[in-house]
Design a protein around this motif. Structure first.
Motif, PDB file in Angstrom:
ATOM      1  N   GLN A   1      58.443  40.323  38.184  1.00 31.41           N
ATOM      2  CA  GLN A   1      58.675  39.158  39.596  1.00 31.41           C
ATOM      3  C   GLN A   1      58.141  40.634  41.080  1.00 31.41           C
ATOM      4  O   GLN A   1      57.792  40.315  41.987  1.00 31.41           O
ATOM      5  N   ALA A   2      58.512  41.538  41.283  1.00 33.95           N
ATOM      6  CA  ALA A   2      57.965  42.610  42.167  1.00 33.95           C
ATOM      7  C   ALA A   2      56.718  42.818  42.006  1.00 33.95           C
ATOM      8  O   ALA A   2      55.948  43.488  42.558  1.00 33.95           O
ATOM      9  N   GLY A   3      55.894  43.204  41.101  1.00 31.72           N
ATOM     10  CA  GLY A   3      54.787  43.517  41.010  1.00 31.72           C
ATOM     11  C   GLY A   3      54.876  45.294  40.818  1.00 31.72           C
ATOM     12  O   GLY A   3      53.280  45.039  41.321  1.00 31.72           O
ATOM     13  N   ILE A   4      55.627  45.653  40.071  1.00 27.97           N
ATOM     14  CA  ILE A   4      55.799  47.174  39.649  1.00 27.97           C
ATOM     15  C   ILE A   4      55.905  47.483  38.739  1.00 27.97           C
ATOM     16  O   ILE A   4      55.864  47.181  37.774  1.00 27.97           O
ATOM     17  N   PHE A   5      55.503  48.246  38.280  1.00 29.11           N
ATOM     18  CA  PHE A   5      55.691  49.353  36.623  1.00 29.11           C
ATOM     19  C   PHE A   5      56.452  50.109  37.112  1.00 29.11           C
ATOM     20  O   PHE A   5      57.283  51.408  38.343  1.00 29.11           O
ATOM     21  N   ALA A   6      57.634  50.126  35.655  1.00 31.95           N
ATOM     22  CA  ALA A   6      58.323  51.348  35.380  1.00 31.95           C
ATOM     23  C   ALA A   6      58.918  51.833  34.273  1.00 31.95           C
ATOM     24  O   ALA A   6      59.011  50.897  33.252  1.00 31.95           O
ATOM     25  N   LEU A   7      59.017  53.026  33.657  1.00 34.88           N
ATOM     26  CA  LEU A   7      58.845  52.842  32.470  1.00 34.88           C
ATOM     27  C   LEU A   7      60.343  52.943  31.978  1.00 34.88           C
ATOM     28  O   LEU A   7      61.204  53.761  32.673  1.00 34.88           O
ATOM     29  N   HIS A   8      60.911  52.118  30.509  1.00 31.43           N
ATOM     30  CA  HIS A   8      61.848  51.894  30.157  1.00 31.43           C
ATOM     31  C   HIS A   8      62.019  53.008  29.378  1.00 31.43           C
ATOM     32  O   HIS A   8      61.416  53.383  28.259  1.00 31.43           O
ATOM     33  N   ILE A   9      63.373  53.043  29.730  1.00 30.77           N
ATOM     34  CA  ILE A   9      63.945  54.537  28.415  1.00 30.77           C
ATOM     35  C   ILE A   9      65.171  54.077  28.096  1.00 30.77           C
ATOM     36  O   ILE A   9      66.110  54.076  28.860  1.00 30.77           O
ATOM     37  N   PRO A  10      65.424  53.842  26.994  1.00 27.39           N
ATOM     38  CA  PRO A  10      66.826  53.477  26.169  1.00 27.39           C
ATOM     39  C   PRO A  10      67.333  54.062  25.912  1.00 27.39           C
ATOM     40  O   PRO A  10      67.145  55.456  25.335  1.00 27.39           O
ATOM     41  N   TYR A  11      68.879  53.930  25.933  1.00 34.81           N
ATOM     42  CA  TYR A  11      69.782  54.551  25.661  1.00 34.81           C
ATOM     43  C   TYR A  11      70.863  54.324  24.564  1.00 34.81           C
ATOM     44  O   TYR A  11      70.571  52.972  24.729  1.00 34.81           O
ATOM     45  N   ARG A  12      71.302  55.360  23.838  1.00 36.40           N
ATOM     46  CA  ARG A  12      72.552  54.519  22.541  1.00 36.40           C
ATOM     47  C   ARG A  12      73.299  54.258  23.445  1.00 36.40           C
ATOM     48  O   ARG A  12      74.779  54.713  22.964  1.00 36.40           O
ATOM     49  N   GLY A  13      73.625  53.486  24.053  1.00 34.42           N
ATOM     50  CA  GLY A  13      74.572  52.729  25.081  1.00 34.42           C
ATOM     51  C   GLY A  13      74.280  52.630  26.384  1.00 34.42           C
ATOM     52  O   GLY A  13      73.982  53.242  26.914  1.00 34.42           O
ATOM     53  N   ALA A  14      75.618  51.595  26.543  1.00 33.09           N
ATOM     54  CA  ALA A  14      75.812  51.865  28.545  1.00 33.09           C
ATOM     55  C   ALA A  14      75.665  53.178  29.406  1.00 33.09           C
ATOM     56  O   ALA A  14      75.833  54.060  30.151  1.00 33.09           O
ATOM     57  N   ASN A  15      76.730  53.733  29.066  1.00 30.18           N
ATOM     58  CA  ASN A  15      77.705  54.528  28.814  1.00 30.18           C
ATOM     59  C   ASN A  15      76.517  56.099  29.449  1.00 30.18           C
ATOM     60  O   ASN A  15      76.346  57.025  30.229  1.00 30.18           O
ATOM     61  N   PRO A  16      76.387  56.151  27.657  1.00 32.18           N
ATOM     62  CA  PRO A  16      75.190  57.557  28.548  1.00 32.18           C
ATOM     63  C   PRO A  16      73.654  57.016  29.048  1.00 32.18           C
ATOM     64  O   PRO A  16      72.555  57.992  30.337  1.00 32.18           O
ATOM     65  N   ALA A  17      73.469  55.981  29.637  1.00 32.24           N
ATOM     66  CA  ALA A  17      72.283  55.935  30.567  1.00 32.24           C
ATOM     67  C   ALA A  17      72.719  55.910  32.302  1.00 32.24           C
ATOM     68  O   ALA A  17      72.136  56.050  32.112  1.00 32.24           O
ATOM     69  N   GLN A  18      74.231  55.788  31.936  1.00 35.65           N
ATOM     70  CA  GLN A  18      74.978  55.856  33.411  1.00 35.65           C
ATOM     71  C   GLN A  18      74.811  57.117  33.751  1.00 35.65           C
ATOM     72  O   GLN A  18      74.660  57.306  35.007  1.00 35.65           O
TER      73      GLN A  18
END
Length: 322
Positions: free
Chosen positions: A174-191
C-alpha cells in the motif's frame, strides 16, 4: 442411523432441560493450542475461573505445536457435547488454512463459534535511537525514507506467515516501498533484533511491544487496528493513511461442529458474562487486551471474514509451510 438420531435428540433434550448438564457430569476441557504462560493461556485461565459458578470446573489444557494446529485439531475431533472447547486464534482459524499445505482440520466446517474473547492491535514500531538518527518520527517519515532510499529498509517478524509478516507485506504494497523481510524464530527474537538495531521496523503485538514503548526504547508509529486503540492513546491507526488496513490479533472460544445450539448459547452467555466482569476487564487491560464478547453466530461470521481477508495476503506474501 436411527440410534444416532435418538442420541442427538436426547442430547438436545438434555441441553434444553438443563444447559449445564455437561458441566455437572464432569469438568469442561478448555484446549489452548499454545504453550503455558502466553497471553492466550493467561486469558483462558482467567475466564475458566470466571465461569466456575455457572459452568462448574473448567480445566485448561495446553496442546501446543504446528502453529496451533495440534491443539485446534483436538477440539475439532472431540465429541460435540460441550465438554471440550478450545481457543481459536488468528493463526489457527484465519492464517494457517492458507499457510499450511496440509491441514488436519477444516477451519470453516469443523468448529462452532462460542464467543470472541479478545482483540489486541499490532503496532508498527521502530528502534527509537535509529529513528532519531534517520529522522523518522511518523509513519509518513518512514514511507518517505523508504522511497528516498530504495532497497535499504528491512523489517523483522516472528516467522513466515505470522501476523507481523503479513502486516509488513500489506504495508509495503500500500505504501509503494520495498523492505526486506527477515523472519525470526518467534516474536520475542524479532523484537530483540529490533532493539539491537538489526532491523529497521517491526509490526509487533501491542502487548509484547508496550513495555519497550513505555521505556522509550521503541517508537510507535501506528496501530494496525481499524480504529485508534484506547490502549495506545495518541497513536493513529494505519487505516488513517491506508483505508481498510486492519490486522489485529484476536482469539475466542469454539466447540466442535455439531454441538447443540442450546449448549453453545449457554457457554456463550456464561463466558460473555465473565468477559464483562470488572475483574476480568482489569486483568485483560494489564495485558493490553480488549475483551470482546459475541454470540456464536457473530463469532462464526467474524472468523469466516478473517479467513477471506487473509487468503490473498498469505498468497501475496509467498509464505508456505509444507
Amino acid at each position: 442411523m436411527q440410534r444416532r438420531q435418538l442420541l442427538l435428540a436426547a442430547t438436545f433434550a438434555a441441553a434444553l432441560a438443563s444447559p449445564l448438564t455437561h458441566a455437572q457430569n464432569g469438568p469442561i476441557r478448555l484446549i489452548v493450542p499454545y504453550p503455558p504462560g502466553g497471553p492466550l493461556d493467561i486469558t483462558a485461565r482467567v475466564l475458566a475461573e470466571g465461569v466456575k459458578d455457572t459452568l462448574g470446573t473448567v480445566v485448561v489444557e495446553n496442546k501446543a505445536g504446528a502453529g496451533g494446529n495440534i491443539g485446534a485439531d483436538v477440539v475439532a475431533k472431540a465429541a460435540p457435547d460441550g465438554t471440550t472447547i478450545g481457543i481459536a486464534a488468528t493463526a489457527t482459524h484465519a492464517v494457517n488454512p492458507w499457510l499450511f499445505s496440509k491441514m488436519p482440520y477444516d477451519a470453516g466446517r469443523d468448529f462452532a463459534g462460542v464467543t470472541q474473547m479478545v482483540r489486541v492491535p499490532n503496532v508498527l514500531v521502530v528502534n527509537a535511537d535509529r529513528a532519531a538518527r534517520l529522522g523518522i518520527n511518523s509513519l509518513a517519515d518512514l514511507v518517505a525514507y523508504g522511497k528516498a532510499h530504495p532497497g535499504q529498509l528491512n523489517y523483522g517478524s516472528g516467522g513466515n506467515g505470522s501476523a507481523g509478516h503479513l502486516a509488513g507485506e500489506l504495508f509495503k504494497h500500500q505504501a509503494g516501498i520495498f523492505a526486506l523481510h527477515i523472519p525470526y524464530r518467534g516474536a520475542n527474537p524479532a523484537q530483540l533484533a529490533l532493539l539491537a538495531g538489526e532491523v529497521d521496523f517491526n509490526f509487533d503485538n501491542l502487548a509484547a511491544a508496550a513495555p519497550n514503548i513505555k521505556s522509550g526504547k521503541l517508537k510507535a508509529l501506528a496501530v494496525t487496528s481499524l480504529n485508534p486503540s484506547p490502549m495506545l492513546p495518541g497513536v493513529a491507526p494505519m487505516s488513517a493513511r491506508y483505508p481498510g488496513f486492519a490486522i489485529d490479533t484476536w482469539w475466542g472460544l469454539v466447540a466442535p461442529a455439531g454441538t447443540p445450539a442450546p449448549v453453545l448459547d449457554k457457554l456463550s452467555q456464561a463466558f460473555g458474562a465473565a468477559l464483562a466482569a470488572p475483574a476480568t476487564r482489569e486483568r485483560f487491560e494489564n495485558l493490553l487486551a480488549e475483551p470482546v464478547a459475541s454470540t456464536p453466530a457473530q463469532f462464526d461470521q467474524f472468523m469466516a471474514a478473517e479467513r477471506a481477508k487473509y487468503q490473498p495476503l498469505v498468497k501475496a506474501s509467498g509464505a508456505k509451510v509444507d
